[in-house]
Design an enzyme around this catalytic site. Structure first.
Site, PDB file in Angstrom:
ATOM      1  N   LYS A   1      78.425  12.252  23.300  1.00  8.71           N
ATOM      2  CA  LYS A   1      77.034  12.675  23.519  1.00  8.71           C
ATOM      3  C   LYS A   1      76.957  13.696  24.660  1.00  8.71           C
ATOM      4  O   LYS A   1      77.927  13.855  25.422  1.00  8.71           O
ATOM      5  CB  LYS A   1      76.178  11.448  23.850  1.00  8.71           C
TER       6      LYS A   1
ATOM      7  N   ARG B   1      66.909  -2.001  28.482  1.00  7.31           N
ATOM      8  CA  ARG B   1      66.685  -0.627  28.034  1.00  7.31           C
ATOM      9  C   ARG B   1      66.456  -0.721  26.527  1.00  7.31           C
ATOM     10  O   ARG B   1      65.473  -1.313  26.111  1.00  7.31           O
ATOM     11  CB  ARG B   1      67.886   0.230  28.437  1.00  7.31           C
TER      12      ARG B   1
ATOM     13  N   HIS C   1      74.849  -3.540  25.381  1.00  7.47           N
ATOM     14  CA  HIS C   1      75.305  -2.622  26.440  1.00  7.47           C
ATOM     15  C   HIS C   1      75.098  -3.304  27.799  1.00  7.47           C
ATOM     16  O   HIS C   1      74.073  -3.944  28.017  1.00  7.47           O
ATOM     17  CB  HIS C   1      74.480  -1.330  26.352  1.00  7.47           C
TER      18      HIS C   1
ATOM     19  N   ARG D   1      83.283   1.365  23.498  1.00  9.46           N
ATOM     20  CA  ARG D   1      82.614   2.674  23.491  1.00  9.46           C
ATOM     21  C   ARG D   1      82.996   3.421  24.772  1.00  9.46           C
ATOM     22  O   ARG D   1      82.282   3.389  25.771  1.00  9.46           O
ATOM     23  CB  ARG D   1      81.091   2.483  23.407  1.00  9.46           C
TER      24      ARG D   1
ATOM     25  N   TYR E   1      68.904  32.246  50.800  1.00  7.10           N
ATOM     26  CA  TYR E   1      67.469  31.938  50.943  1.00  7.10           C
ATOM     27  C   TYR E   1      67.201  30.993  52.105  1.00  7.10           C
ATOM     28  O   TYR E   1      67.846  29.965  52.250  1.00  7.10           O
ATOM     29  CB  TYR E   1      66.943  31.288  49.667  1.00  7.10           C
TER      30      TYR E   1
ATOM     31  N   CYS F   1      71.835  29.105  45.187  1.00  6.63           N
ATOM     32  CA  CYS F   1      70.802  29.805  44.420  1.00  6.63           C
ATOM     33  C   CYS F   1      70.954  29.481  42.934  1.00  6.63           C
ATOM     34  O   CYS F   1      71.842  28.734  42.539  1.00  6.63           O
ATOM     35  CB  CYS F   1      70.923  31.310  44.627  1.00  6.63           C
TER      36      CYS F   1
ATOM     37  N   ASP G   1      72.012  31.335  40.472  1.00  9.35           N
ATOM     38  CA  ASP G   1      73.175  31.916  39.796  1.00  9.35           C
ATOM     39  C   ASP G   1      74.383  32.089  40.699  1.00  9.35           C
ATOM     40  O   ASP G   1      75.424  32.570  40.254  1.00  9.35           O
ATOM     41  CB  ASP G   1      72.816  33.300  39.248  1.00  9.35           C
TER      42      ASP G   1
END
Ligand SMILES: *Cc1c(COP(=O)(O)O)cnc(C)c1O
Length: 338
Positions: A5, A101, A133, A189, A232, A279, A281
């Site tokens: 996943k 859950r 689980h 799993r 920044y 930042c 990028d």
């Protein structure tokens, strides 16, 4: 089962799935149905279990993907879709044995089993598995582990007594598979372990090698005078004349903004701190007088062989887990498979 996943925990779902199957995995696990359908479109015919009841069941049923039902209502909905499609659905029943859950609670489990068996009697579904689980498998000795195992045994006994004949019964993830042998049942799993990661304290055992190394090449190197504000907000100001290197990875690539200031970057056999704000990028590293050059490689994390940080160390430094780091690496970062 190799759990692939979230794009194979950030490693790339298709290469991870193919490598796991080549290595002996007999099942693949995905979170939602669209991931399972992507495996089918790529030509993967191995059994696939969808762990969440999210997506379009008609397509998943046609694709022969095992669906998970955690409620009688969902089991009935799957049966209705299978009837329209004219294809029986493969359905696994999930018990909530204490995670709180997904899955049916102890009180709701008999109704789920009954709904699934009623649909099976009409030829609309085949109940292929029973599963649950753990909540605290990565907390060795936590009393909930034994309690959940016992609760799952009760759920399985109830279902089998009612007439369910599952192909597989399973409850263990990586942490349980590695540390609680009696939890392995018919199948484990394994997610993180497939990629050399774990949520156990200290990370995966040493014989499991992290698969992912995150590298970049310095996009710019320059000398700057003392008192230069960097990035920044000027959260970093150079103390002396120094050499700065620009790393072309940012928070959009999965380098957490909170990494600002942490000594997590490796180059030339040692660690260097992230200088100033990460930042979107890019971010900056202060290399002092080290004569690094443009195009030179830096390593953010890897298996740790050369003293570089691991995803485990990034997770610990940032109050999260290695999975959060690996799955966060963005789609702009080219994956190269060795
Ligand atoms: C993600 C997931 C797993 C895999 O967990 P790991 O800790 O990565 O091994 C197993 N089972 C379920 C239900 C999951 O959602």
């Amino acid at each position: 089962m190799a759990v692939v996943k979230a794009d194979g925990y950030g490693h790339g779902m298709m290469p991870a799935a193919r490598a796991a199957l080549a290595g002996g995995a007999t099942w693949l696990g995905v979170a939602d149905m669209s991931e399972g359908l992507a495996l089918r479109r790529a030509g993967i015919t191995a059994p696939v279990l969808c762990l969440m009841a999210v997506g379009e069941p008609a397509d998943a049923i046609a694709g022969g993907i095992d669906l998970t039902a955690g409620s009688a209502a969902f089991a009935a909905a799957v049966a209705a879709v299978a009837q329209r499609a004219g294809v029986p659905a493969r359905l696994q029943l999930k018990a909530d044995t204490g995670l709180g859950r997904g899955g049916a609670t102890r009180a709701d489990w008999p109704a789920l089993v009954d709904a699934a068996l009623a649909a099976q009697a009409r030829g609309l579904v085949r109940v292929t598995g029973l599963w649950s689980h753990f909540a605290c498998a990565d907390m060795p000795g936590h009393p909930s582990v034994a309690a959940q195992l016992a609760a799952f045994a009760d759920a399985v006994a109830l279902a089998e007594k009612a007439g369910v004949t599952p192909e597989i019964r399973h409850i263990a993830n990586t942490a349980a598979g590695l540390t609680v042998p009696e939890s392995r049942l018919d199948l484990v799993r394994f997610g993180g372990a497939v990629y050399g990661l774990s949520t156990l304290p200290g990370g995966a055992p040493g014989w499991l090698r992290p698969a992912m190394t995150l590298r970049a090449r310095l996009a710019l190197v320059k000398r700057v005078p003392p008192g230069s504000g960097v990035s920044y907000g000027h959260r970093y100001v150079t103390a002396r004349e120094t050499r700065l290197g620009l790393v072309p990875l940012g928070y959009a690539d999965g380098v957490p903004r909170a990494a600002t200031g942490l000594p997590l970057v490796s180059a030339r056999g040692r660690r260097w701190p992230v200088a100033g704000t990460v930042c979107m990028d890019q971010f900056v590293v202060d290399f002092g007088d080290e004569p690094v050059s443009e195009g030179e490689e830096v390593v953010l994390f890897g298996p740790g062989d050369d003293g570089e940080a691991t995803a485990q160390e990034w997770g610990e430094a940032l109050a999260t887990i290695s999975y959060d780091i690996a799955t966060g690496i963005g789609g702009r970062v080219a994956r190269v498979y060795r």
